[in-house]
Each structure stands twice: as structure tokens, then as C-alpha cells.
Design a protein around this motif. Structure first.
Motif, PDB file in Angstrom:
ATOM      1  N   LEU A   6       0.847  -1.184   0.000  1.00  0.00           N
ATOM      2  CA  LEU A   6       0.000   0.000   0.000  1.00  0.00           C
ATOM      3  C   LEU A   6       0.885   1.238   0.000  1.00  0.00           C
ATOM      4  O   LEU A   6       1.786   1.372   0.833  1.00  0.00           O
ATOM      5  CB  LEU A   6      -0.910   0.017   1.228  1.00  0.00           C
ATOM      6  CG  LEU A   6      -2.174  -0.836   1.160  1.00  0.00           C
ATOM      7  CD1 LEU A   6      -2.773  -1.002   2.559  1.00  0.00           C
ATOM      8  CD2 LEU A   6      -3.201  -0.213   0.219  1.00  0.00           C
ATOM      9  N   LEU A  36      -3.295   0.551  -3.727  1.00  0.00           N
ATOM     10  CA  LEU A  36      -2.924  -0.849  -3.519  1.00  0.00           C
ATOM     11  C   LEU A  36      -2.272  -1.363  -4.790  1.00  0.00           C
ATOM     12  O   LEU A  36      -2.875  -1.330  -5.866  1.00  0.00           O
ATOM     13  CB  LEU A  36      -4.156  -1.692  -3.183  1.00  0.00           C
ATOM     14  CG  LEU A  36      -3.917  -3.207  -3.034  1.00  0.00           C
ATOM     15  CD1 LEU A  36      -2.989  -3.499  -1.851  1.00  0.00           C
ATOM     16  CD2 LEU A  36      -5.243  -3.950  -2.888  1.00  0.00           C
ATOM     17  N   ALA A  44      -6.292  -1.030  -6.489  1.00  0.00           N
ATOM     18  CA  ALA A  44      -7.330  -0.205  -5.870  1.00  0.00           C
ATOM     19  C   ALA A  44      -6.747   1.157  -5.545  1.00  0.00           C
ATOM     20  O   ALA A  44      -5.551   1.283  -5.265  1.00  0.00           O
ATOM     21  CB  ALA A  44      -7.871  -0.859  -4.593  1.00  0.00           C
ATOM     22  N   GLY A  46      -8.100   4.493  -3.087  1.00  0.00           N
ATOM     23  CA  GLY A  46      -9.177   4.902  -2.196  1.00  0.00           C
ATOM     24  C   GLY A  46      -8.667   5.666  -1.001  1.00  0.00           C
ATOM     25  O   GLY A  46      -7.510   6.113  -0.956  1.00  0.00           O
ATOM     26  N   GLU A  50      -9.734   3.231   4.829  1.00  0.00           N
ATOM     27  CA  GLU A  50     -10.523   2.112   4.317  1.00  0.00           C
ATOM     28  C   GLU A  50      -9.631   1.017   3.738  1.00  0.00           C
ATOM     29  O   GLU A  50      -9.827  -0.177   4.007  1.00  0.00           O
ATOM     30  CB  GLU A  50     -11.507   2.608   3.266  1.00  0.00           C
ATOM     31  CG  GLU A  50     -12.546   3.567   3.819  1.00  0.00           C
ATOM     32  CD  GLU A  50     -13.409   4.179   2.733  1.00  0.00           C
ATOM     33  OE1 GLU A  50     -13.276   3.765   1.556  1.00  0.00           O
ATOM     34  OE2 GLU A  50     -14.204   5.086   3.058  1.00  0.00           O
ATOM     35  N   LEU A  51      -8.643   1.405   2.938  1.00  0.00           N
ATOM     36  CA  LEU A  51      -7.777   0.398   2.311  1.00  0.00           C
ATOM     37  C   LEU A  51      -6.857  -0.268   3.326  1.00  0.00           C
ATOM     38  O   LEU A  51      -6.585  -1.467   3.229  1.00  0.00           O
ATOM     39  CB  LEU A  51      -6.980   1.020   1.166  1.00  0.00           C
ATOM     40  CG  LEU A  51      -7.744   1.240  -0.143  1.00  0.00           C
ATOM     41  CD1 LEU A  51      -6.840   1.864  -1.197  1.00  0.00           C
ATOM     42  CD2 LEU A  51      -8.329  -0.057  -0.675  1.00  0.00           C
ATOM     43  N   THR A  52      -6.357   0.486   4.286  1.00  0.00           N
ATOM     44  CA  THR A  52      -5.497  -0.146   5.296  1.00  0.00           C
ATOM     45  C   THR A  52      -6.303  -1.098   6.174  1.00  0.00           C
ATOM     46  O   THR A  52      -5.798  -2.153   6.582  1.00  0.00           O
ATOM     47  CB  THR A  52      -4.806   0.921   6.171  1.00  0.00           C
ATOM     48  OG1 THR A  52      -5.779   1.812   6.713  1.00  0.00           O
ATOM     49  CG2 THR A  52      -3.792   1.711   5.360  1.00  0.00           C
ATOM     50  N   ALA A  54      -8.938  -2.778   5.167  1.00  0.00           N
ATOM     51  CA  ALA A  54      -9.289  -3.929   4.340  1.00  0.00           C
ATOM     52  C   ALA A  54      -8.092  -4.844   4.082  1.00  0.00           C
ATOM     53  O   ALA A  54      -8.266  -6.029   3.765  1.00  0.00           O
ATOM     54  CB  ALA A  54      -9.873  -3.455   3.016  1.00  0.00           C
ATOM     55  N   HIS A  55      -6.866  -4.278   4.195  1.00  0.00           N
ATOM     56  CA  HIS A  55      -5.654  -5.058   3.908  1.00  0.00           C
ATOM     57  C   HIS A  55      -4.656  -4.873   5.057  1.00  0.00           C
ATOM     58  O   HIS A  55      -3.561  -4.319   4.866  1.00  0.00           O
ATOM     59  CB  HIS A  55      -5.048  -4.609   2.579  1.00  0.00           C
ATOM     60  CG  HIS A  55      -5.988  -4.700   1.423  1.00  0.00           C
ATOM     61  ND1 HIS A  55      -6.187  -5.868   0.726  1.00  0.00           N
ATOM     62  CD2 HIS A  55      -6.803  -3.767   0.863  1.00  0.00           C
ATOM     63  CE1 HIS A  55      -7.078  -5.649  -0.239  1.00  0.00           C
ATOM     64  NE2 HIS A  55      -7.463  -4.386  -0.176  1.00  0.00           N
ATOM     65  N   ARG A  60       3.158  -1.328   4.061  1.00  0.00           N
ATOM     66  CA  ARG A  60       2.802   0.046   3.728  1.00  0.00           C
ATOM     67  C   ARG A  60       4.048   0.882   3.473  1.00  0.00           C
ATOM     68  O   ARG A  60       5.055   0.737   4.152  1.00  0.00           O
ATOM     69  CB  ARG A  60       1.991   0.676   4.857  1.00  0.00           C
ATOM     70  CG  ARG A  60       0.736  -0.092   5.214  1.00  0.00           C
ATOM     71  CD  ARG A  60       0.068   0.487   6.459  1.00  0.00           C
ATOM     72  NE  ARG A  60      -0.982  -0.402   6.947  1.00  0.00           N
ATOM     73  CZ  ARG A  60      -1.678  -0.196   8.042  1.00  0.00           C
ATOM     74  NH1 ARG A  60      -1.433   0.885   8.780  1.00  0.00           N
ATOM     75  NH2 ARG A  60      -2.615  -1.050   8.412  1.00  0.00           N
TER      76      ARG A  60
END
Length: 430
Positions: A6, A36, A44, A46, A50-52, A54-55, A60
Motif C-alpha cells: 500500500l 494498492l 485499488a 481509495g 478504508e484500504l489499510t 481492508a488489507h 505500507r
């Protein structure tokens, strides 16, 4: 297991062309965004929370408030001219004879060609350029050197052997037949290999006989999936020269069209002094133009009519035109494009300038689904831009009320110091 990470920072992604909608509405800006990346592609884009969430297990890379953008796409340049960039005091024809042709004659030496290719691509990456479209020289080894150097860096590039069979020094001339044969062999060797794309490359009408243009038109007809690149209507003296060499042609563009060298995959550099018929034909065929503002001012060519040509729905990209252009920085090119727009009475919005240097150029190359944007599925060619890289930029950025006001000082005053990171297909390059 997929290689993924990420990338966190500000993000700016275009949803549509800022020439077709109000510029402020063309892009989505996220103050705390994330991209991502998996196996070299964007999976992805976003909001970072939210992305962190979700993953949570994905590594990172924190870039703070740096602005994450698609890598810049330089749609027209000459890598053999890198050593002679910023040569003093000439306009096009004298500039070619005094500086360019003596320099290009050195590229029969493959070691020299590879050294210059390495230098050129490293300078591009230093400046956040992840794709270049280059003219090589008449020497096939100059093409091999450039594509090999790009492959080593996994860069998406376009290039071709420059074909000339008249009005050039004898050691820089080929023939109609050798231009066809060499180009065909190089195309077969490189096109579609890795991230390489071949462009059939007559330099321009004055240095090709009708027989050579006809041969290259036949080659393009045989390989219509390839691009064809050349120069068009750069200077008034050049246009007069073309008319004297092709007295039956209706105009400069007709010297290409008559030999099958006009089409949607044609990429025409400069295009400053166009006649109404030429504009009509370019619009009708969907051919792409490349604006080279630093070159146009440096060698005294003229002012490109961005507003008028875009209004005709002609695809337009942006380029350094090194070494006629005097900088490897697409930021400097964007600034020059703004200045020329001001002289023409049309101030380009920062969104339009950035679009031209990324998605616009990629679209001209018919590569807009692969590079030039942050769309899901695109290659992860990404640049991180420092919007406060120097004290003068930082103090102006501090007064900004929105992302465009924050970005514009870097467009106008930025350089390689503004490039905080570069990723090529998801691999850190700078």
C-alpha cells in the motif's frame, strides 16, 4: 504469493478529461489516500483508512503529504540528442546541420549508444518520467541500445529507427529499401517484447524521398498495430522547404497522407503552423499531436494552438523534445505550456496541464489503459510529488486553498527536486 504493498499519501486521479468537463470536476483528490499495488499493477485507489483496514497485513509505504500521481509520459524526444541539449543560437534547419547531425553520427558505435541511452533514461526517472517516446538514429544499433536500456529498467517506451535518405550527411543516410528492411527487422525484434513498442519513424518529409515515404507507408500498412511518428509544421522556413520539395502536395500533412502515413496511430510532433485543411484531416482521422513547448520557444518555432486543436477533438500530448527542448523535466514542460497558452490568450488550468503530461500523452500513444493514470488495472508507474520541495514553492503552497492552488507552484517552479519517489511497475526506481 502476490507481491503487494500500500502506497500512502495524497492521491489525485482523473475521472475524465479536464478539457471536456470543468477542470475542477475532472479529478478526485484525496488528502489521505492510498494505492494498492499487486504484481506491478494498481489494484485499488481509495481512502487510506478504508484500504489499510481492508488489507491489514499488506506492507505500507508512507509518503506523508506527498502527492501520488501517474508517472509522466514524454511523448516526443530524441535520446541521441541528450549530449547536445541546450545548444546555442540556431533555428531548426541550421540547428540540425550544426549540432544534431554531427551528434547522431556517433551512434554507429553501440557502446556509445548504450551510454547515452542509460544517461537519458536515468535523467527521465530523476524527473519523474516513466515513459518516453524516442527517435533513435539511422543506425539499428541505436534502437537496440535504447530498448535494451529501457528493458533493464522495466520502462514502457516507444522508439524507432530514424529514416533519412536525402538532405542529411552521407553517413546519416539510408535508402528507401534499407529503411524498410531495417525498420521491419527492428519491429519484429522489439515490438511487444516486455514493455517495448515500436514506432515507424521517418524523421520528416525534407529528409525522405517520396520513395522512402512510400516504403514506410507500406510497412505501416503491413503492421497497423504500430505507431508511426514524425514531425509536422514546426517552423515556417521548414514548411517552405517542404513545399519546394513536394510541389504537388496540398500542404505539409499531404506529404505524409499521399504515402499512407496519416492515421489514428500517427503521432505528429509540433504541428504549430497548420492550415485549415490539415486541422480538418487530423480531426477526421483521429491522429495525435504532441506539443513541445520548451523546444518551440528554445529554437524559435512558434506558439501551439492548444485551445483550437483540442476544440476540434484532436488528441494532444506533451513532450520535452530533448534536445531541442532544454529540460528533461515534464514540470518545466507543463510550465512552458502554460506560458504559451497565456500568449495565445488561453490560460490552461493546472488540471489540464497535468492531464496533458500523463493521461493525454498516454492516449495519444493508444496506451491510456496501461499508463498515464491511476485506474485499476493500469501498470503501477507512479510518481510521488513534493509540493514544498523548495522554500519559494513551500511559501506559495502554504497560501493554497485547494489542491490546484497547491499544485500550481510546483508546476511552474518545480524540477527534479520535486520528485520524492518513482515506482516502475510497482518497483521502486527512485
Amino acid at each position: 504469493m502476490a507481491q503487494q504493498f500500500l502506497l500512502l499519501g495524497q492521491t489525485l486521479e482523473f475521472m475524465t478529461s479536464p478539457f471536456e468537463t470543468p477542470p475542477e470536476d475532472a479529478a478526485r483528490h484525496r488528502t489521505h489516500g492510498a494505492i494498492l499495488v499487486r504484481d506491478g499493477k494498481i489494484m485499488a485507489v481509495g481512502e487510506a483508512p478504508e484500504l489499510t483496514a481492508a488489507h491489514p497485513q499488506v506492507p505500507r509505504i508512507e509518503m506523508g503529504d506527498k502527492l501520488l500521481l501517474p508517472g509522466f509520459v514524454d511523448a516526443h524526444m530524441h535520446y541521441p540528442q541528450t549530449p547536445m541539449i541546450a545548444s546555442w543560437g540556431k533555428q531548426l534547419i541550421d540547428w540540425l546541420n550544426t549540432y544534431t547531425f554531427p551528434q547522431e553520427a556517433k551512434f554507429g558505435d553501440p557502446d556509445y549508444a548504450r551510454t547515452v541511452a542509460d544517461t537519458t533514461l536515468d535523467l527521465a526517472l530523476d524527473n519523474g518520467t516513466t515513459t518516453q517516446v524516442s527517435y533513435c538514429t539511422i543506425h539499428p544499433q541505436s534502437v537496440d541500445a535504447y530498448f535494451a536500456a529501457a528493458a533493464q529498467r522495466n520502462m514502457a517506451v516507444v522508439a524507432g529507427k530514424t529514416c533519412m535518405d536525402r538532405n542529411a550527411p552521407e553517413n546519416l543516410r539510408d535508402t528507401a529499401q534499407s529503411a524498410y528492411d531495417d525498420s521491419n527487422a527492428l519491429l519484429s525484434k522489439w515490438h511487444g517484447v516486455g514493455r517495448a513498442s515500436y514506432a515507424i519513424t521517418p524523421r520528416f518529409s525534407p529528409t525522405s524521398t517520396p520513395e522512402q515515404l512510400e516504403a514506410l507507408g507500406a510497412l505501416w500498412a503491413k503492421h497497423p498495430q504500430c505507431l508511426m511518428q514524425t514531425h509536422l509544421s514546426e517552423q515556417l522556413a521548414e514548411i517552405d522547404w517542404v513545399q519546394s520539395l513536394y510541389p504537388d502536395a496540398r500542404d505539409y500533412l499531404d506529404t505524409y497522407e499521399a504515402f499512407g502515413l496519416l492515421g489514428a496511430r500517427g503521432v505528429y510532433g509540433h504541428a504549430i503552423h497548420l492550415s485549415p485543411r490539415e486541422v480538418d484531416r487530423l480531426s477526421e482521422t483521429g491522429a495525435g499531436l504532441v506539443h513541445c513547448p520548451t523546444s518551440n520557444t528554445f529554437i524559435g518555432s512558434g506558439l501551439f494552438d492548444m485551445a483550437g486543436l483540442v476544440a476540434r477533438h484532436i488528441p494532444v500530448g506533451l513532450a520535452t523534445d530533448t534536445g531541442g527542448g532544454s529540460s528533461f523535466s515534464m514540470l518545466r514542460v507543463m510550465a512552458a505550456s502554460y506560458e504559451i497558452g497565456q500568449l495565445n490568450g488561453t490560460a490552461l488550468h493546472p488540471a489540464q496541464l497535468l492531464w496533458l503530461a500523463t493521461q493525454g500523452s498516454a492516449n495519444v500513444l493508444h496506451m491510456g489503459d496501461q499508463i498515464g493514470g491511476l485506474q485499476v488495472g493500469s501498470m503501477a508507474d507512479i510518481v510521488a510529488l513534493d509540493l514544498a520541495a523548495t522554500p519559494v514553492i513551500a511559501q506559495r503552497r502554504a497560501m493554497a486553498n485547494n489542491i490546484w492552488q497547491a499544485l500550481f507552484p510546483t508546476i511552474m517552479m518545480g524540477d527534479d527536486r520535486s520528485i520524492a519517489g518513482v515506482w516502475i511497475a510497482g518497483e521502486k526506481a527512485r
